[in-house]
Scaffold this motif. Structure first.
Motif, PDB file in Angstrom:
ATOM      1  N   ASN A 130       0.831  -1.212   0.000  1.00  5.89           N
ATOM      2  CA  ASN A 130       0.000   0.000   0.000  1.00  5.89           C
ATOM      3  C   ASN A 130       0.863   1.259   0.000  1.00  5.89           C
ATOM      4  O   ASN A 130       0.617   2.207  -0.752  1.00  5.89           O
ATOM      5  CB  ASN A 130      -0.883   0.040   1.253  1.00  5.89           C
ATOM      6  N   VAL A 133       2.436   1.893  -3.350  1.00  2.00           N
ATOM      7  CA  VAL A 133       1.496   2.405  -4.358  1.00  2.00           C
ATOM      8  C   VAL A 133       1.163   3.868  -4.090  1.00  2.00           C
ATOM      9  O   VAL A 133       1.154   4.701  -5.003  1.00  2.00           O
ATOM     10  CB  VAL A 133       0.208   1.535  -4.398  1.00  2.00           C
ATOM     11  N   VAL A 134       0.926   4.178  -2.814  1.00  2.00           N
ATOM     12  CA  VAL A 134       0.527   5.551  -2.476  1.00  2.00           C
ATOM     13  C   VAL A 134       1.674   6.532  -2.739  1.00  2.00           C
ATOM     14  O   VAL A 134       1.464   7.616  -3.286  1.00  2.00           O
ATOM     15  CB  VAL A 134       0.058   5.627  -0.992  1.00  2.00           C
ATOM     16  N   SER A 280       4.245  -4.883  -5.411  1.00  2.00           N
ATOM     17  CA  SER A 280       4.023  -3.424  -5.484  1.00  2.00           C
ATOM     18  C   SER A 280       3.731  -2.995  -6.919  1.00  2.00           C
ATOM     19  O   SER A 280       2.840  -2.177  -7.156  1.00  2.00           O
ATOM     20  CB  SER A 280       5.268  -2.681  -4.984  1.00  2.00           C
ATOM     21  N   ALA A 283       0.279  -4.223  -7.909  1.00  2.00           N
ATOM     22  CA  ALA A 283      -0.740  -3.446  -7.193  1.00  2.00           C
ATOM     23  C   ALA A 283      -0.828  -2.044  -7.788  1.00  2.00           C
ATOM     24  O   ALA A 283      -1.924  -1.490  -7.915  1.00  2.00           O
ATOM     25  CB  ALA A 283      -0.393  -3.378  -5.710  1.00  2.00           C
ATOM     26  N   SER A 287      -3.994  -0.126  -9.386  1.00  4.59           N
ATOM     27  CA  SER A 287      -4.369   1.221  -8.956  1.00  4.59           C
ATOM     28  C   SER A 287      -4.447   2.190 -10.149  1.00  4.59           C
ATOM     29  O   SER A 287      -5.375   2.988 -10.255  1.00  4.59           O
ATOM     30  CB  SER A 287      -3.337   1.697  -7.939  1.00  4.59           C
ATOM     31  N   ARG A 299      -5.614   8.015  -5.724  1.00  7.47           N
ATOM     32  CA  ARG A 299      -4.877   6.769  -5.520  1.00  7.47           C
ATOM     33  C   ARG A 299      -5.161   6.109  -4.158  1.00  7.47           C
ATOM     34  O   ARG A 299      -5.191   4.890  -4.039  1.00  7.47           O
ATOM     35  CB  ARG A 299      -3.367   7.027  -5.672  1.00  7.47           C
ATOM     36  N   VAL A 303      -6.205   2.250  -3.487  1.00  9.68           N
ATOM     37  CA  VAL A 303      -5.496   1.335  -2.586  1.00  9.68           C
ATOM     38  C   VAL A 303      -6.480   0.680  -1.626  1.00  9.68           C
ATOM     39  O   VAL A 303      -6.422  -0.541  -1.393  1.00  9.68           O
ATOM     40  CB  VAL A 303      -4.389   2.104  -1.814  1.00  9.68           C
ATOM     41  N   ASP A 307      -7.270  -3.271  -1.421  1.00  9.51           N
ATOM     42  CA  ASP A 307      -7.144  -4.091  -0.208  1.00  9.51           C
ATOM     43  C   ASP A 307      -8.405  -4.910   0.047  1.00  9.51           C
ATOM     44  O   ASP A 307      -8.345  -6.102   0.334  1.00  9.51           O
ATOM     45  CB  ASP A 307      -6.874  -3.198   1.014  1.00  9.51           C
TER      46      ASP A 307
END
Lengths: 364, 453
Positions: A130, A133-134, A280, A283, A287, A299, A303, A307
């Motif tokens: 997470n 990605v963020v 990552s 994911a 995203s 974003r 995420v 999840d």
């Protein structure tokens, strides 16, 4: 405005990490069931097709150096089909994450964490993924850049030890043509990772001929995977179907290497780092596709949605990694047909020059 | 405090780290030591009692000790499958069975009357057991073997894995692991080779010690001792005989059971006088069934064409040339190059082996006196080369007879032809009434070149 771009070199390293995804543990053994040692050629063939996809990416990048994929798709096929493609890609990357997580979890549970359970393992995976990605593509690309040579060293050590353990050439050319292609079809979901580059096409800074960097690292990744396939088949030959973790098994195949205690810890560490990065990237792929389907959501939402969907699908649908493998070889190849070949083929036509004789600057 | 909160806000990864720490730290801190949860198994034995499997585990017990001796124990478990039996052995142990340290798997020859592949399939697949676990068989139940092996270290300071490792490196010089067994089993010929260790009772021990000392005397006297067969052959072929120093039978006696003792359903009674006998023999397996036993000499017959098998000794007798008169000379193979080629001539397959041996003279006698020259720079005369060649060829022929009789290709003939002359070889196999019997229709050419090291 915050710079979200990455260099061609970083994109190349992402390619190399993606190429290694899901192909260095179980795949050589699974392919062996259908194609025997010719599984090496199955992988080679699928990589060659993937390289055509990569070439398509270069063509598209040459034609649209700064545009997003969304813009390109909407321009050629309209909003509806563009969204449809993104939805398909969302599912593709979701199942890629599920597959990667399932295989790595099964591997680590067998090797290290025998008493741990899946959800506890998720606690150490989901927050990191997470966060990656963020924080965005740029930051995790830099992290990959930092660790890439350590990962490469890990793989190279495994290959070097495997070379010592090598027991001759694998038995090639023992499968019929239908068996060969059937086996290739069953495993296409594990390939076709370059589609990720299309999603981030606008974020890759590519000066003149910098595409070579991407090709170079993609080549390194392919070399690693094919070497592992080759050495695995040459070491285990006709018992390859009995061994599930190619990278570890090529390390621990001889008395000499086994006398150095648990040498497989090198493979384990390499796999752990690789898996974090692969999860990552996949994911992020989800995203990115999500954000393009739902333009108004940022974003962080993607995420959160990732999840929730991931946990629901993992608990209800997948549960055991055997189920995931079953899906990978039953219906997911059809999804992969669309994402790995149909969409790139469509993009290929979009990347062609509008008028005959027009040439775009070659970027690789 | 505000500063800390701000730091966490700026670096959310710290928060992630904290979450992971909160979940995992208590587990790590309060979980018991690995050795209290896992048993360290160093050898696995598989027996069959009726329809049930009995798995015996030679288990290392970590205990504080003022000596260098390890405490071991044999624990057994029964079940309908090997996996179930191992799991039940875990119940007896009260610990999880960890096979990562198991270097030896023992099966009894009784079990090998039937296809053993199905009996040890689990051991071939279970990831925690190393691929290189050596597979050996014994003439007694595997459980008794492990009980006897327990005492090896106590009596002569030798661990079972060290003994097996010695055999693998110096006697078998070929892969005899579980993995190699399966490779042979699933191959076209279904042939494998594994090590064989005997158990002897008290009487046998005495006999063996007598044999051993007798063998030593005979070796000293230049005769074949435990290898009377080869001595006899030597005489038939012109009075030559050969003996490898490593051929001698050695026995390890065990006067009493070790302190570790057995637990679960295992019992040590009646086993205290049993000992492990290492005579360097191997067993031939065809389709998972034991078909024959190879003596050390016969095994060396195979190893003539094995480039890794060096440091063997070759003794030739009645050597008369420009340097020696009726001498007995012992050479050590210091280096060896082996080249194997395959071809077809008029539809007949030819398996040609070129062996170049680098020999060093290590011992010599002329009649009753030692030779009085420096052996370091001794040359190899045509007479010596001829005798060595004849001796090795005859030994190879003897082994080949056994392989042909049992239709067991453990020297890689099929593999070589499959790689180099696949089409012709398959055509040749199709032309045979019994393709499995192809060794009887194969021409072997063994060319030996002897040179000083």
């Amino acid at each position: 405005m915050k710079d979200t771009t990455i260099s061609a070199r970083q994109a190349g390293m992402i390619c190399a990490v993606l190429v290694l995804a899901n192909k260095i543990f179980l795949l050589p053994s699974l392919i062996y069931e259908g194609a025997k040692s010719d599984g090496f050629f199955v992988a080679l063939m699928l990589f060659i097709v993937d390289l055509f996809v990569l070439t398509t990416f270069f063509m598209l990048k040459a034609k649209y150096p700064n545009n997003t994929l969304n813009y390109i798709l909407e321009k050629h096929i309209g909003k509806f089909f563009s969204k449809l493609i993104y939805i398909v890609l969302m599912f593709f990357f979701l199942f890629k994450v599920l597959l990667t997580y399932s295989v790595v979890y099964a591997y680590l549970k067998g090797q290290v964490y025998q008493d741990e359970f899946a959800l506890l393992a998720l606690i150490s995976v989901i927050p990191v993924v997470n966060h990656a990605v963020v924080t965005g593509l740029r930051s995790f690309s830099r992290t990959i850049e930092l660790y890439f040579y350590a990962i490469s060293a890990g793989v190279l050590i495994c290959l070097a030890v495997a070379l010592v353990n090598n027991q001759g050439m694998p038995y090639f050319f023992n499968t019929s043509v239908p068996e060969f292609f059937n086996s290739a079809f069953k495993h296409i979901f594990t390939f076709g990772d370059y589609i990720f580059l299309f999603l981030i096409i606008d974020k890759i800074k590519m000066e003149k001929k910098e595409g070579k960097q991407i090709l170079k690292f993609a080549g390194i990744g392919i070399f690693f995977v094919l070497s592992i396939f080759f050495l695995f088949y040459s070491i285990y030959q006709i018992t390859a179907f009995m061994h599930n973790n190619a990278l570890t098994d090529i390390l621990s195949a001889s008395n000499q290497s086994n006398s150095v205690g648990r040498l497989d810890v090198i493979a384990m560490l390499t796999i752990m780092f690789l898996s974090y990065f692969q999860l990552s990237i996949f994911a992020f792929g989800f995203s990115e596709a999500f954000c393009n389907v739902f333009h108004k959501l940022n974003r962080a939402y993607s995420v959160a949605v990732f999840d929730v969907i991931f946990l629901i699908v993992y608990v209800i649908l997948v549960g055991r990694y055997e189920n995931m493998l079953l899906y990978t070889r039953s219906w997911l190849p059809y999804l992969a047909l669309v994402t790995n070949y149909l969409i790139p083929l469509m993009i290929f036509f979009m990347a062609l020059p509008k008028k005959k004789g027009v040439k775009y600057e070659k970027n690789y | 405090m505000k500063k800390i909160i701000n730091r966490f806000k700026k670096n959310p990864m710290l928060l992630v780290f904290l979450v992971i720490l909160v979940f995992f730290a208590p587990f790590a801190l309060f979980s018991p030591g690995e050795s209290t949860r896992c048993s360290i198994v160093t050898a696995v034995g598989v027996d069959k009692l009726g329809e049930e499997y009995e798995v015996s585990l030679l288990t290392f017990i970590p205990t504080a000790n003022q000596t260098y001796l390890e405490t071991n124990s044999v624990v057994t478990g029964k079940g309908k499958s090997v996996a179930e039996a191992i799991s039940n052995a875990g119940l007896t142990l009260g610990k999880k069975v960890c096979l990562s340290h198991a270097k030896t798997t023992v099966i009894s020859t009784k079990l090998m009357q039937d296809d053993i592949a199905k009996d040890i399939d689990y051991l071939g697949r279970v990831a925690s057991l190393s691929e290189n676990t050596i597979l050996i068989c014994t003439d007694n139940p595997a459980k008794e073997f492990l009980l006897a092996a327990q005492t090896l270290e106590k009596d002569i300071g030798l661990k079972l894995e060290e003994l097996i490792s010695y055999n693998v490196d110096n006697v078998y010089v070929t892969d005899t692991s579980v993995e190699a067994f399966f490779k042979g089993y699933y191959s076209q010929t279904g042939s494998s080779i594994i090590g064989y260790l005997k158990l002897a009772s008290g009487e046998g021990e005495e006999k063996s010690q007598a044999d051993s000392s007798q063998g030593g005397n005979q070796s000293g006297g230049g005769q074949s001792g435990g290898n009377q067969n080869s001595g006899g052959q030597g005489e038939e072929s012109g009075g030559e005989s050969g003996i490898d120093a490593q051929d001698e039978v050695s026995g390890y006696s065990s006067s009493q059971a070790s302190s570790g003792g057995s637990s679960g359903s295992s019992s040590q009674s009646g086993n205290s006088d049993k000992k492990v006998l290492n005579s360097g023999e191997v067993v031939l397996i065809k389709n998972g069934i034991m078909v024959d036993k190879l003596s050390t000499e016969q095994l060396h017959g195979i190893n003539i064409i094995n480039g890794n098998a060096i440091d063997r000794t070759i003794t030739i007798e009645n050597v008369t040339d420009e340097s020696y008169q009726d001498a007995m000379l012992t050479y050590t193979v210091k280096n060896k190059r082996v080249k194997i080629t395959t071809k077809f001539e008029n539809g007949h397959p030819i398996f040609r082996i070129d062996v170049i041996l680098g020999l060093e003279l290590v011992e010599g006698k002329e009649g009753e006196t030692n030779i009085r020259t420096n052996t370091e720079l001794s040359d190899i005369s045509e007479e010596v080369a001829g005798k060595v060649e004849q001796f090795l060829k005859s030994r190879f022929q003897d082994t080949l007879k056994v392989l042909r009789k049992n239709k067991t290709d453990v020297i890689g003939v099929t593999q070589k032809f499959e790689r180099e002359n696949k089409k012709e070889f398959r055509k040749f196999l199709r032309s045979l009434d019994d393709p499995d019997d192809f060794l009887n229709f194969m021409n072997f050419e063994l060319v030996i070149k002897v040179q000083p090291d």
